[in-house]
Design a protein around this motif. Structure first.
Motif, PDB file in Angstrom:
ATOM      1  N   PHE A 198       0.854  -1.188   0.000  1.00  0.00           N
ATOM      2  CA  PHE A 198       0.000   0.000   0.000  1.00  0.00           C
ATOM      3  C   PHE A 198       0.887   1.233   0.000  1.00  0.00           C
ATOM      4  CE2 PHE A 198       0.873  -0.879   4.450  1.00  0.00           C
ATOM      5  CZ  PHE A 198       1.155   0.365   4.984  1.00  0.00           C
ATOM      6  N   SER A 199       0.353   2.333  -0.497  1.00  0.00           N
ATOM      7  CA  SER A 199       1.046   3.621  -0.441  1.00  0.00           C
ATOM      8  C   SER A 199       0.048   4.714  -0.132  1.00  0.00           C
ATOM      9  CB  SER A 199       1.762   3.924  -1.768  1.00  0.00           C
ATOM     10  OG  SER A 199       2.889   3.095  -1.928  1.00  0.00           O
ATOM     11  N   ILE A 200       0.499   5.656   0.672  1.00  0.00           N
ATOM     12  CA  ILE A 200      -0.342   6.782   1.094  1.00  0.00           C
ATOM     13  C   ILE A 200       0.202   8.053   0.465  1.00  0.00           C
ATOM     14  CG2 ILE A 200      -0.979   8.184   3.100  1.00  0.00           C
ATOM     15  CD1 ILE A 200      -1.079   5.497   4.672  1.00  0.00           C
ATOM     16  N   LEU A 201      -0.648   8.735  -0.300  1.00  0.00           N
ATOM     17  CA  LEU A 201      -0.238   9.910  -1.070  1.00  0.00           C
ATOM     18  C   LEU A 201      -1.085  11.110  -0.654  1.00  0.00           C
ATOM     19  CD1 LEU A 201       0.651   7.360  -2.787  1.00  0.00           C
ATOM     20  CD2 LEU A 201       0.418   8.800  -4.788  1.00  0.00           C
ATOM     21  N   ASP A 202      -0.549  11.921   0.222  1.00  0.00           N
ATOM     22  CA  ASP A 202      -1.193  13.162   0.630  1.00  0.00           C
ATOM     23  C   ASP A 202      -0.403  14.317   0.017  1.00  0.00           C
ATOM     24  OD1 ASP A 202      -2.071  15.497   1.875  1.00  0.00           O
ATOM     25  OD2 ASP A 202      -2.393  14.532   3.809  1.00  0.00           O
ATOM     26  N   PRO A 203      -0.967  15.015  -0.979  1.00  0.00           N
ATOM     27  CA  PRO A 203      -0.224  16.092  -1.657  1.00  0.00           C
ATOM     28  C   PRO A 203       0.283  17.172  -0.707  1.00  0.00           C
ATOM     29  CG  PRO A 203      -2.161  15.500  -2.930  1.00  0.00           C
ATOM     30  CD  PRO A 203      -2.277  14.775  -1.620  1.00  0.00           C
ATOM     31  N   THR A 204      -0.393  17.387   0.420  1.00  0.00           N
ATOM     32  CA  THR A 204       0.045  18.440   1.350  1.00  0.00           C
ATOM     33  C   THR A 204       1.382  18.087   1.992  1.00  0.00           C
ATOM     34  OG1 THR A 204      -1.139  17.540   3.282  1.00  0.00           O
ATOM     35  CG2 THR A 204      -2.352  19.040   1.841  1.00  0.00           C
ATOM     36  N   PHE A 205       1.749  16.804   1.998  1.00  0.00           N
ATOM     37  CA  PHE A 205       3.034  16.392   2.564  1.00  0.00           C
ATOM     38  C   PHE A 205       4.202  16.855   1.704  1.00  0.00           C
ATOM     39  CE2 PHE A 205       1.611  12.485   5.279  1.00  0.00           C
ATOM     40  CZ  PHE A 205       0.843  13.330   6.066  1.00  0.00           C
ATOM     41  N   THR A 206       3.935  17.277   0.473  1.00  0.00           N
ATOM     42  CA  THR A 206       5.009  17.734  -0.424  1.00  0.00           C
ATOM     43  C   THR A 206       5.211  19.247  -0.361  1.00  0.00           C
ATOM     44  OG1 THR A 206       3.569  18.083  -2.375  1.00  0.00           O
ATOM     45  CG2 THR A 206       4.410  15.855  -2.011  1.00  0.00           C
ATOM     46  N   TYR A 207       4.379  19.965   0.385  1.00  0.00           N
ATOM     47  CA  TYR A 207       4.426  21.427   0.401  1.00  0.00           C
ATOM     48  C   TYR A 207       5.760  21.990   0.904  1.00  0.00           C
ATOM     49  CZ  TYR A 207      -0.663  21.953  -0.333  1.00  0.00           C
ATOM     50  OH  TYR A 207      -1.939  21.946  -0.842  1.00  0.00           O
ATOM     51  N   SER A 208       6.376  21.315   1.856  1.00  0.00           N
ATOM     52  CA  SER A 208       7.560  21.883   2.519  1.00  0.00           C
ATOM     53  C   SER A 208       8.868  21.583   1.787  1.00  0.00           C
ATOM     54  CB  SER A 208       7.656  21.355   3.957  1.00  0.00           C
ATOM     55  OG  SER A 208       7.771  19.940   3.966  1.00  0.00           O
ATOM     56  N   LEU A 209       8.792  20.907   0.641  1.00  0.00           N
ATOM     57  CA  LEU A 209      10.011  20.600  -0.104  1.00  0.00           C
ATOM     58  C   LEU A 209      10.712  21.875  -0.571  1.00  0.00           C
ATOM     59  CD1 LEU A 209       9.147  17.674  -2.550  1.00  0.00           C
ATOM     60  CD2 LEU A 209      10.901  17.659  -0.774  1.00  0.00           C
ATOM     61  N   PRO A 210      12.025  21.947  -0.471  1.00  0.00           N
ATOM     62  CA  PRO A 210      12.761  23.076  -1.061  1.00  0.00           C
ATOM     63  C   PRO A 210      12.544  23.100  -2.575  1.00  0.00           C
ATOM     64  CG  PRO A 210      14.165  21.808   0.429  1.00  0.00           C
ATOM     65  CD  PRO A 210      12.916  21.013   0.241  1.00  0.00           C
ATOM     66  N   LYS A 211      12.634  24.277  -3.159  1.00  0.00           N
ATOM     67  CA  LYS A 211      12.372  24.437  -4.591  1.00  0.00           C
ATOM     68  C   LYS A 211      13.285  23.554  -5.442  1.00  0.00           C
ATOM     69  CE  LYS A 211      11.888  27.980  -8.193  1.00  0.00           C
ATOM     70  NZ  LYS A 211      11.996  29.428  -8.509  1.00  0.00           N
ATOM     71  N   TYR A 212      14.526  23.413  -5.049  1.00  0.00           N
ATOM     72  CA  TYR A 212      15.484  22.600  -5.804  1.00  0.00           C
ATOM     73  C   TYR A 212      14.998  21.155  -5.906  1.00  0.00           C
ATOM     74  CZ  TYR A 212      20.112  20.730  -7.175  1.00  0.00           C
ATOM     75  OH  TYR A 212      21.147  20.113  -7.820  1.00  0.00           O
ATOM     76  N   GLN A 213      14.560  20.596  -4.766  1.00  0.00           N
ATOM     77  CA  GLN A 213      14.081  19.214  -4.746  1.00  0.00           C
ATOM     78  C   GLN A 213      12.771  19.079  -5.509  1.00  0.00           C
ATOM     79  OE1 GLN A 213      15.833  16.726  -3.631  1.00  0.00           O
ATOM     80  NE2 GLN A 213      17.470  17.982  -2.763  1.00  0.00           N
ATOM     81  N   MET A 214      11.919  20.082  -5.399  1.00  0.00           N
ATOM     82  CA  MET A 214      10.651  20.062  -6.123  1.00  0.00           C
ATOM     83  C   MET A 214      10.896  20.039  -7.630  1.00  0.00           C
ATOM     84  SD  MET A 214       7.394  22.698  -5.836  1.00  0.00           S
ATOM     85  CE  MET A 214       8.360  24.150  -6.245  1.00  0.00           C
ATOM     86  N   ALA A 215      11.783  20.908  -8.100  1.00  0.00           N
ATOM     87  CA  ALA A 215      12.084  20.976  -9.533  1.00  0.00           C
ATOM     88  C   ALA A 215      12.732  19.687 -10.021  1.00  0.00           C
ATOM     89  CB  ALA A 215      12.993  22.170  -9.823  1.00  0.00           C
ATOM     90  N   ALA A 216      13.622  19.121  -9.203  1.00  0.00           N
ATOM     91  CA  ALA A 216      14.253  17.846  -9.570  1.00  0.00           C
ATOM     92  C   ALA A 216      13.206  16.761  -9.748  1.00  0.00           C
ATOM     93  CB  ALA A 216      15.271  17.446  -8.507  1.00  0.00           C
ATOM     94  N   GLY A 217      12.214  16.770  -8.867  1.00  0.00           N
ATOM     95  CA  GLY A 217      11.129  15.799  -8.975  1.00  0.00           C
ATOM     96  C   GLY A 217      10.320  15.982 -10.244  1.00  0.00           C
ATOM     97  N   PHE A 218      10.067  17.238 -10.601  1.00  0.00           N
ATOM     98  CA  PHE A 218       9.307  17.514 -11.828  1.00  0.00           C
ATOM     99  C   PHE A 218      10.025  16.932 -13.044  1.00  0.00           C
ATOM    100  CE2 PHE A 218       7.395  21.734 -10.026  1.00  0.00           C
ATOM    101  CZ  PHE A 218       6.638  20.987  -9.136  1.00  0.00           C
ATOM    102  N   TYR A 219      11.348  17.151 -13.097  1.00  0.00           N
ATOM    103  CA  TYR A 219      12.052  16.631 -14.266  1.00  0.00           C
ATOM    104  C   TYR A 219      12.144  15.104 -14.240  1.00  0.00           C
ATOM    105  CZ  TYR A 219      14.676  16.029 -18.371  1.00  0.00           C
ATOM    106  OH  TYR A 219      15.003  15.611 -19.635  1.00  0.00           O
TER     107      TYR A 219
END
Length: 390
Positions: free
Chosen positions: A178-199
């Motif tokens: 099982f996996s739990i995916l709450d989008p609000t848990f991703t809010y605090s990511l630094p921009k660098y990590q967020m952008a890396a995830g997008f790519y």
């Protein structure tokens, strides 16, 4: 669609705000001992750790602490986790974090009771898990999106001694239960990590999209996923707490690599081989290693898959074909992708990740060669791409 395939995905997803409470439904299915896997401690700062521990204790679980999972989990850390799992008699491994934590948890799940040396068996020989090997069930609570590890059998491990970073995609027995995916848990990511995830998300799709020449339903699905990601990423990069954008990105990341869109495709994965070789030598953020090598690679293979690159330009980047040759269309599509990458702020060359000229030969030597895309690269071509990525 060409070819035949069997599709199965056993992972149950709980998606949305407050979905962490679904642990109350999942935890009673497993034994008393839960190995709690997490990274460098950010979940303790943002409160997610306390929420998870509270739910584990409420369900009568004994916690085996396994923190400190690094962004590129190492063989040494894997061995440490296996020892904890055996000594603690882990009944469930619960990964709370991003793709590295999920990958690591799956690697521990198949390695803890493996009678052979796991690195050699799974990552050098690429052998499957033996039928009689005990596999510890895995559950995931996702806090960073990009890898899709929450719904697949992939597990990437780094060996610094041999300068190798290798991923093995295991069968459905290893998928998280099982996996739990709450989008609000991703809010605090630094921009660098967020952008890396997008790519990372975009490249997972591209790795599967740039293969095959038939009219394939999977390609249409992937074009939709890419368009959704591009649209939502432009919102999220400016407004990181936009729930609609972050939820769409989280859902896209899962479907980008849960094996669904790979059906009927030969797939490529050379950008990952190049990026992982860079990562093995630098420990750089995974998504950024991919962004740094992508454009030189795609420019190299474009002539061999021109029709698909033209389609990519038209259907994903809305390039107007009027008055343009196929090659002009394809090149304009890659320029549009490059502009989006710069807009997101991803790394565009491997020099910025710590690669120096004198390292190139060794990085090239560490790059595994994959088949399935539009061109099988020679070692000389790999070195040329790396030089162009500088």
């Amino acid at each position: 669609m060409l070819g035949t395939f069997t599709y199965a995905n056993p992972t149950k997803l709980h998606f949305g705000k407050d979905s962490l409470k679904k642990l109350n439904e999942e935890l009673p299915k497993y034994g008393e001992h839960v190995q709690l896997v997490y990274g460098g401690g950010s979940i303790k700062k943002n409160g997610i750790y306390d929420q998870v521990v509270e739910l584990l204790k409420a369900n009568g679980k004994e916690i085996i602490e396994d923190g400190g999972v690094m962004p590129n989990p190492t063989v040494e850390k894997l061995n440490e986790g296996c020892k904890l799992a055996r000594e603690g008699k882990a009944d469930l491994i619960l990964a709370v974090g991003g793709g590295s934590c999920c990958d690591y948890a799956k690697a521990v799940s198949i390695s803890a009771h493996c009678e052979e040396e796991p690195w050699e068996k799974y990552y050098l020989k690429f052998q499957d898990v033996d039928p009689d090997t005990k596999i510890i069930p895995v559950g995931c609570v996702l806090t960073m999106v990009g890898t899709g590890s929450e719904m697949n059998g992939g597990a990437v491990i780094t060996n610094h001694e041999s300068k190798l970073k290798i991923g093995h995609v295991f069968d459905e027995r290893v998928f998280p239960k099982f996996s739990i995916l709450d989008p609000t848990f991703t809010y605090s990511l630094p921009k660098y990590q967020m952008a890396a995830g997008f790519y990372d998300i975009l490249n997972h799709i591209c790795e599967q999209y740039f293969s095959g020449e038939d009219d394939n339903t999977s390609d249409y699905v992937m074009e939709g996923l890419m368009k959704s990601l591009i649209h939502s990423s432009r919102i999220a990069i400016k407004d990181p707490q936009n729930y609609e954008a972050r939820s769409n990105i989280m859902w896209t990341a899962t479907w980008a690599l849960n094996t669904f869109v790979a059906m009927g495709k030969s797939t490529d994965w050379m950008v990952h081989m190049l990026g992982q070789a860079v990562g093995a030598h630098t420990d750089a953020t995974h998504g950024m290693t991919l962004s740094a090598v992508s454009l030189p690679y795609y420019r190299c293979i474009m002539p061999y898959g021109l029709a698909k690159f033209k389609r990519f330009a038209k259907n994903v980047w809305n390039v107007d074909p009027a008055g343009k040759t196929d090659e002009e269309m394809a090149k304009e599509g890659l320029r549009a992708m490059e502009a989006w990458m710069k807009e997101m702020g991803v790394v565009m060359n491997i020099k910025d990740l710590g690669v120096t000229e004198d390292m190139l030969e060794a990085v090239a030597e560490s790059t595994l060669i994959m088949e399935g895309g539009y061109k099988v690269l020679s070692k000389e071509e790999i070195l040329k791409i790396l030089k162009e990525s500088m």
